[in-house]
Design a protein around this motif. Structure first.
Motif, PDB file in Angstrom:
ATOM      1  N   VAL A  92       6.723   5.371 -10.308  1.00  0.00           N
ATOM      2  CA  VAL A  92       7.252   3.958 -10.614  1.00  0.00           C
ATOM      3  C   VAL A  92       7.961   3.129  -9.305  1.00  0.00           C
ATOM      4  N   LEU A  93       8.568   3.882  -8.632  1.00  0.00           N
ATOM      5  CA  LEU A  93       9.353   3.809  -7.119  1.00  0.00           C
ATOM      6  C   LEU A  93       8.182   3.304  -6.414  1.00  0.00           C
ATOM      7  N   THR A  94       7.354   4.180  -6.274  1.00  0.00           N
ATOM      8  CA  THR A  94       6.304   3.979  -5.249  1.00  0.00           C
ATOM      9  C   THR A  94       5.578   2.746  -5.655  1.00  0.00           C
ATOM     10  N   VAL A  95       5.269   2.665  -6.840  1.00  0.00           N
ATOM     11  CA  VAL A  95       4.279   1.454  -7.316  1.00  0.00           C
ATOM     12  C   VAL A  95       5.050   0.018  -6.854  1.00  0.00           C
ATOM     13  N   TYR A  96       6.205  -0.031  -7.124  1.00  0.00           N
ATOM     14  CA  TYR A  96       7.148  -1.218  -6.646  1.00  0.00           C
ATOM     15  C   TYR A  96       7.219  -1.237  -5.141  1.00  0.00           C
ATOM     16  N   PHE A  97       7.360  -0.220  -4.433  1.00  0.00           N
ATOM     17  CA  PHE A  97       7.009  -0.251  -2.926  1.00  0.00           C
ATOM     18  C   PHE A  97       5.693  -0.899  -2.781  1.00  0.00           C
ATOM     19  N   ALA A  98       4.648  -0.323  -3.147  1.00  0.00           N
ATOM     20  CA  ALA A  98       3.592  -0.734  -2.617  1.00  0.00           C
ATOM     21  C   ALA A  98       3.277  -2.074  -2.973  1.00  0.00           C
ATOM     22  N   LEU A  99       3.630  -2.877  -4.213  1.00  0.00           N
ATOM     23  CA  LEU A  99       3.473  -4.021  -4.370  1.00  0.00           C
ATOM     24  C   LEU A  99       4.503  -5.002  -3.487  1.00  0.00           C
ATOM     25  N   PHE A 100       5.455  -4.401  -3.146  1.00  0.00           N
ATOM     26  CA  PHE A 100       6.276  -5.219  -2.133  1.00  0.00           C
ATOM     27  C   PHE A 100       5.853  -5.302  -0.800  1.00  0.00           C
ATOM     28  N   PHE A 101       5.574  -3.958  -0.254  1.00  0.00           N
ATOM     29  CA  PHE A 101       5.447  -3.563   1.309  1.00  0.00           C
ATOM     30  C   PHE A 101       3.899  -3.983   1.553  1.00  0.00           C
ATOM     31  N   TYR A 102       2.934  -3.696   1.178  1.00  0.00           N
ATOM     32  CA  TYR A 102       1.650  -3.879   1.562  1.00  0.00           C
ATOM     33  C   TYR A 102       0.961  -5.186   1.670  1.00  0.00           C
ATOM     34  N   PRO A 103       1.670  -6.285   0.799  1.00  0.00           N
ATOM     35  CA  PRO A 103       1.101  -7.477   1.094  1.00  0.00           C
ATOM     36  C   PRO A 103       1.612  -8.313   2.285  1.00  0.00           C
ATOM     37  N   ILE A 104       2.785  -7.474   2.613  1.00  0.00           N
ATOM     38  CA  ILE A 104       3.532  -7.949   3.965  1.00  0.00           C
ATOM     39  C   ILE A 104       2.604  -7.751   5.095  1.00  0.00           C
ATOM     40  N   ILE A 105       2.113  -6.497   5.289  1.00  0.00           N
ATOM     41  CA  ILE A 105       1.385  -6.268   6.203  1.00  0.00           C
ATOM     42  C   ILE A 105      -0.242  -6.157   5.934  1.00  0.00           C
ATOM     43  N   SER A 106      -0.401  -6.925   5.183  1.00  0.00           N
ATOM     44  CA  SER A 106      -1.985  -7.256   4.637  1.00  0.00           C
ATOM     45  C   SER A 106      -2.923  -6.241   4.381  1.00  0.00           C
ATOM     46  N   GLY A 107      -2.305  -4.993   3.644  1.00  0.00           N
ATOM     47  CA  GLY A 107      -2.877  -3.823   3.263  1.00  0.00           C
ATOM     48  C   GLY A 107      -2.476  -2.926   4.456  1.00  0.00           C
TER      49      GLY A 107
END
Length: 261
Positions: A114-129
């Motif tokens: 669950v935490l990894t999904v939240y992290f991915a949804l927050f982090f990857y849009p910042i660095i464009s994938g």
């Protein structure tokens, strides 16, 4: 299917989903860095701005090593190679974050996912994938440093493992100097915790888990000294402060040429 294999399948699927959602394009910075790397290959590392007429205006190329390596990779593999290496670094970030969650949660896999999904949804849009830009690699280095600190704090690694932060500091200051201050900051957080009395941590339901403070202090000093091992010395270490809006001194050249506008 084993638990470890299921975790890797979960991470690969999540990362692929993030690449689809965020897209994956080479932006203008990538082309600038390729041109910069080509220039470094041909003429060496610049210390003055080549666009200024008198040629004596000092400059810090805070991403010089990344640009150099990116151009070398581009020459060998074309754009495809730059894509694949950046994707690998982007996946490494997700993998280390997941393993860090497993470590600090004492193996609560459901919570970690669950935490990894939240992290991915927050982090990857910042660095464009996982764009072909240095922040993907500097982020990977920093989360690896955090993972190492936490493993030492929990006794998984011996305190001597903190010595590996020294070459990491040298690599980070040359790859992406703007992100380098986060490394001594991470060590400083653990050092501060080691100096606080236990009762002050218990008020916030925290347990005192940290490497031995003498090792932390020695590592911090070594990381700071290692930060000087770059073509620009302390200029690269202070790059973020000098470039920050409101903190940086006014650009003399721009001020001197305002009357031409």
């Amino acid at each position: 299917m084993t638990s470890a294999l299921r975790s890797y399948v979960f991470l690969f699927a999540l990362y692929a989903l993030m690449l689809i959602i965020c897209g994956y394009t080479i932006d203008n910075d990538t082309y600038y860095l390729l041109a910069l790397g080509r220039s470094i290959h041909a003429d060496g590392i610049p210390t003055t701005d080549p666009l200024i007429m008198d040629g004596n205006y000092p400059v810090v190329i805070q991403q010089w090593l990344y640009a150099f390596l990116l151009w070398s990779l581009y020459q060998a593999t074309g754009l495809l190679g730059t894509y694949l290496v950046s994707m690998a670094a982007g996946f490494l970030i997700l993998l280390v974050f997941y393993r860090l969650c497993v470590l600090v949660s004492d193996g609560n896999i459901a919570l970690c996912r669950v935490l990894t999904v939240y992290f991915a949804l927050f982090f990857y849009p910042i660095i464009s994938g996982a764009a072909v830009r240095p922040q993907v690699f500097s982020s990977a280095l920093l989360i690896c440093a955090l993972f190492l600190l936490e493993r030492v704090a929990r006794g998984v690694f011996r305190p001597q493992a903190l010595l590996s932060l020294v070459p990491l500091s040298i690599l980070l200051i040359n790859l992406h100097a703007a992100m380098w201050p986060f490394l001594p900051f991470l060590i400083g957080v653990y050092l501060l915790e080691s100096l606080l009395p236990q009762h002050s941590l218990e008020k916030y339901f925290l347990t005192q888990r940290h490497p031995e403070k003498n090792f932390l202090l020695g590592s911090l000093l070594a990381v700071l000294l290692a930060g000087l091992l770059n073509p620009y010395g302390s200029g690269a270490m202070l790059y973020s402060l000098q470039a920050a809006p409101g903190l940086a001194p006014p650009h003399d050249v721009i001020g001197a040429t305002c009357h031409f506008s």
